[in-house]
Design a protein around this motif. Structure first.
Motif, PDB file in Angstrom:
ATOM      1  N   HIS A 113      32.676  28.028  43.805  1.00  0.00           N
ATOM      2  CA  HIS A 113      33.262  28.709  42.646  1.00  0.00           C
ATOM      3  C   HIS A 113      33.774  30.044  43.149  1.00  0.00           C
ATOM      4  O   HIS A 113      33.152  30.648  44.002  1.00  0.00           O
ATOM      5  CB  HIS A 113      32.201  29.002  41.576  1.00  0.00           C
ATOM      6  N   PHE A 114      34.875  30.489  42.590  1.00  0.00           N
ATOM      7  CA  PHE A 114      35.335  31.814  43.004  1.00  0.00           C
ATOM      8  C   PHE A 114      36.135  32.513  41.917  1.00  0.00           C
ATOM      9  O   PHE A 114      37.004  31.915  41.281  1.00  0.00           O
ATOM     10  CB  PHE A 114      36.188  31.728  44.279  1.00  0.00           C
ATOM     11  N   ALA A 115      35.812  33.783  41.702  1.00  0.00           N
ATOM     12  CA  ALA A 115      36.578  34.626  40.773  1.00  0.00           C
ATOM     13  C   ALA A 115      36.904  35.924  41.486  1.00  0.00           C
ATOM     14  O   ALA A 115      36.038  36.514  42.114  1.00  0.00           O
ATOM     15  CB  ALA A 115      35.745  34.901  39.530  1.00  0.00           C
ATOM     16  N   TYR A 116      38.165  36.352  41.416  1.00  0.00           N
ATOM     17  CA  TYR A 116      38.525  37.663  41.983  1.00  0.00           C
ATOM     18  C   TYR A 116      37.887  38.754  41.121  1.00  0.00           C
ATOM     19  O   TYR A 116      37.288  39.685  41.629  1.00  0.00           O
ATOM     20  CB  TYR A 116      40.037  37.859  42.018  1.00  0.00           C
ATOM     21  N   THR A 118      36.909  38.525  36.787  1.00  0.00           N
ATOM     22  CA  THR A 118      35.982  37.812  35.898  1.00  0.00           C
ATOM     23  C   THR A 118      36.431  36.370  35.693  1.00  0.00           C
ATOM     24  O   THR A 118      35.614  35.495  35.437  1.00  0.00           O
ATOM     25  CB  THR A 118      35.921  38.518  34.526  1.00  0.00           C
ATOM     26  N   GLU A 119      37.739  36.159  35.842  1.00  0.00           N
ATOM     27  CA  GLU A 119      38.243  34.821  35.564  1.00  0.00           C
ATOM     28  C   GLU A 119      38.116  33.940  36.805  1.00  0.00           C
ATOM     29  O   GLU A 119      38.557  34.322  37.890  1.00  0.00           O
ATOM     30  CB  GLU A 119      39.714  34.929  35.159  1.00  0.00           C
ATOM     31  N   TYR A 120      37.524  32.764  36.614  1.00  0.00           N
ATOM     32  CA  TYR A 120      37.330  31.876  37.763  1.00  0.00           C
ATOM     33  C   TYR A 120      38.622  31.195  38.162  1.00  0.00           C
ATOM     34  O   TYR A 120      39.336  30.669  37.309  1.00  0.00           O
ATOM     35  CB  TYR A 120      36.254  30.844  37.435  1.00  0.00           C
ATOM     36  N   VAL A 127      36.465  26.355  40.305  1.00  0.00           N
ATOM     37  CA  VAL A 127      35.235  26.033  39.581  1.00  0.00           C
ATOM     38  C   VAL A 127      34.633  24.743  40.131  1.00  0.00           C
ATOM     39  O   VAL A 127      34.731  23.689  39.523  1.00  0.00           O
ATOM     40  CB  VAL A 127      35.467  25.905  38.051  1.00  0.00           C
ATOM     41  N   THR A 182      43.859  31.014  47.909  1.00  0.00           N
ATOM     42  CA  THR A 182      42.483  31.493  47.741  1.00  0.00           C
ATOM     43  C   THR A 182      41.520  30.678  48.608  1.00  0.00           C
ATOM     44  O   THR A 182      40.622  31.230  49.241  1.00  0.00           O
ATOM     45  CB  THR A 182      42.075  31.396  46.247  1.00  0.00           C
ATOM     46  N   THR A 196      31.761  32.939  44.910  1.00  0.00           N
ATOM     47  CA  THR A 196      30.904  33.517  43.873  1.00  0.00           C
ATOM     48  C   THR A 196      29.659  32.639  43.691  1.00  0.00           C
ATOM     49  O   THR A 196      28.556  33.131  43.530  1.00  0.00           O
ATOM     50  CB  THR A 196      31.691  33.621  42.550  1.00  0.00           C
ATOM     51  N   HIS A 197      29.871  31.311  43.668  1.00  0.00           N
ATOM     52  CA  HIS A 197      28.760  30.345  43.748  1.00  0.00           C
ATOM     53  C   HIS A 197      29.139  29.318  44.793  1.00  0.00           C
ATOM     54  O   HIS A 197      30.311  29.175  45.100  1.00  0.00           O
ATOM     55  CB  HIS A 197      28.574  29.566  42.435  1.00  0.00           C
ATOM     56  N   GLY A 254      41.138  24.284  39.104  1.00  0.00           N
ATOM     57  CA  GLY A 254      40.018  24.839  39.864  1.00  0.00           C
ATOM     58  C   GLY A 254      39.151  23.802  40.550  1.00  0.00           C
ATOM     59  O   GLY A 254      38.071  24.127  41.038  1.00  0.00           O
TER      60      GLY A 254
END
Ligand SMILES: Nc1ncnc2c1ncn2[C@@H]1O[C@H](COP(=O)(O)OP(=O)(O)OP(=O)(O)O)[C@@H](O)[C@H]1O
Ligand SMILES: [Mg+2]
Length: 486
Positions: A278-281, A283-285, A288, A312, A324-325, A481
């Motif tokens: 998972h990755f968000a720059y 807050t928005e992913y 996913v 990305t 991010t996760h 995502g």
């Protein structure tokens, strides 16, 4: 005569050595800062404006030097004088000296407050200057578009606003620093008047001091005025220096990318796995739960609409950002535990926007190599179909290509970037839309070359080109995502 000559020589030697030491220290700070800037994570460069960092390394470092030379050293010198004259005054009349301190202390505190204000203003001046620098560098970078859209007037207005803001803060700063000295003088005069009254009381009513002692006492106090005045002046410089030193060191203390330490990677043995990434720059992913793997020697293509997160994925794989996760696993190790430099050394990447430096073609292709193998450079250029246009340049491979490669066409830049990746002879090749800028013919040539280049390599290719897609083992699509097999 001889004495004058000797004095001149000694004076010169002294000053020159002083300057040499000073410049040496400044160079050291600048170089340290540069190393530090290299070590900052990519996210810092995306968020911060380059003007800020440039100001740190240029005007701020200079502020430190001025602070030492015209701030710190005078303060030490003047403090010594103050101690001597103060000592005399105490010797003559400790009681009167206590009164003097009681009168002068509030003055000192007022000056202190003023300095704090000065420091604050100086920071604002620096920030405004950074904005001006940034606007300039943006204009240089975007001059083509500014001209093409006839946006000069608008751009100029933007710039005028910035210089006006800078001028206003600068004037405020000047006003404050100019007020400092006369204000201090006025307060000193007032204090001396009070002193005279006190003196008269001590001599004529209390008879604890003779007139001549008092005159000496006043002499010592008056002699104190100049050093204190100088200190006030030097102090404003020192405040500025403290301020900028603080800012320079704030950069030095920023968290670094973990490029050293961690598990060194000898070479890709098995596979690279994206495990539920998972990755968000912010807050928005963007991603996913991206899961896929690339085995050693396998060639994978990723397709997907613009802005879906393909680049990305590349940036995550290079360790520019951390998921991010989820995890990215290389041969069983989490990428977070791996020595990033050793990992990046295995990878040849062609970024979506080719990035070139204002050096020769050779240096651009052999980037990051201490010794250059010209034959290998030429072979790489040949494979990337860059050789044809390079040999037509005035100095061939030695041509300096201008800032950001501005003297080359988009496709030429792209091919040069590809030649750079090929020169590195990497185990893993990452290509982000390499053929996007090219005409059908050049693209076909590169595709033919790619077949050769990809042999025996592991590759991740982002492309929409049907014929490039034929070169890979598997095509994955990034949608909403997530990764889907095609
Ligand atoms: N540094 C960044 N900070 C914040 N958001 C970003 C950043 N970089 C990219 N994004 C956003 O993340 C999303 C994915 O961007 P990315 O560059 O990965 O797309 P892409 O699939 O490569 O698109 P394209 O095909 O146009 O190159 C986009 O919505 C983009 O706006
Ligand atoms: Mg992209």
């Amino acid at each position: 005569m001889v004495i004058f000559l000797l004095r001149g020589i000694v004076g010169y030697a002294q000053r020159y050595l002083g300057a040499k030491l000073e410049e040496g220290i400044i160079k050291e700070i600048r170089d340290k800062l540069y190393t530090r800037i290299h070590a900052l994570p990519l996210s810092y460069f995306v968020k911060e404006h380059s003007g800020h960092l440039i100001a740190r390394a240029t005007s701020d470092v200079d502020g430190i030097r001025r602070g030492i030379k015209d701030g710190f050293l005078p303060i030490i010198r003047e403090t010594m004088l103050i101690l001597v004259y103060g000592g005399i005054a105490i010797y003559l009349s400790p009681m009167l000296f206590l009164y003097t301190v009681a009168i002068f202390l509030p003055i000192f505190l007022i000056i202190q407050r003023l300095s704090m204000k000065l420091r604050h203003e100086s920071e604002r001046v620096q920030n405004r200057m950074a904005k001006v620098t940034r606007a300039l560098s943006e204009t240089f970078g975007g001059i083509k578009v500014i001209k093409a859209y006839a946006a000069e007037a608008e751009d100029k207005r933007r710039f005028d606003k910035l210089t006006l803001a800078h001028m206003r803060t600068m004037l405020k700063f000047e006003r404050l620093s100019l007020i400092g000295t006369p204000l201090a003088e006025f307060m000193f005069a007032l204090a001396i008047a009070v002193m005279l009254i006190l003196g008269a009381y001590a001599i004529f009513i209390k008879h604890v001091l003779t007139a001549s002692e008092f005159i000496l006492f006043i002499g010592a106090i008056v002699a104190l005025v100049q050093p204190v005045r100088n200190i006030a002046q030097a102090n404003s410089l020192l405040q500025r220096a403290i301020n900028v030193t603080d800012r320079v060191y704030r950069v030095m203390e920023l968290p670094c990318e973990r490029t050293h330490g961690g598990i060194p990677l000898g070479g890709l043995k098995e596979c690279i796995v994206f495990d539920n990434v998972h990755f968000a720059y912010d807050t928005e992913y963007v991603l996913v739960g991206v899961s896929f793997s690339i085995h050693k020697g396998e060639k994978i293509a990723i397709i997907g609409t613009s802005g879906v997160g393909k680049t990305t994925i590349v940036d995550l794989l290079l360790g520019f950002y951390e998921p991010t996760h989820g995890r990215i696993i290389v041969d069983g190790y989490d990428l977070r535990e791996i020595d990033l430099r050793s990992w990046r050394k295995r990878i040849g990447v062609v970024t979506q926007e080719p990035i070139l430096f204002n050096t020769s073609i050779i240096e651009n292709i052999a980037l990051g190599e201490p010794t250059v193998d010209i034959k290998r450079v030429k072979r790489a250029a040949m494979l990337a179909h860059a050789d044809e246009f390079i040999s037509k340049l005035p100095d061939g491979y030695n041509t300096v290509i201008g800032e950001r490669g501005i003297t080359l066409s988009g496709g030429e830049r792209q091919r040069l970037a590809l030649a750079r990746a090929i020169y590195k002879e990497p185990e893993i090749l990452i290509l982000d839309e390499v053929t996007a800028y090219l005409d059908r013919e050049s693209a076909q040539k590169i595709e033919a070359a790619l077949e050769e280049v990809l042999k025996g390599r592991t590759a991740l290719i982002i492309t929409h080109d049907e014929s490039t897609l034929k070169l890979v083992d598997r095509v994955l699509e990034l949608r909403d995502g997530r990764i889907y097999s095609i």
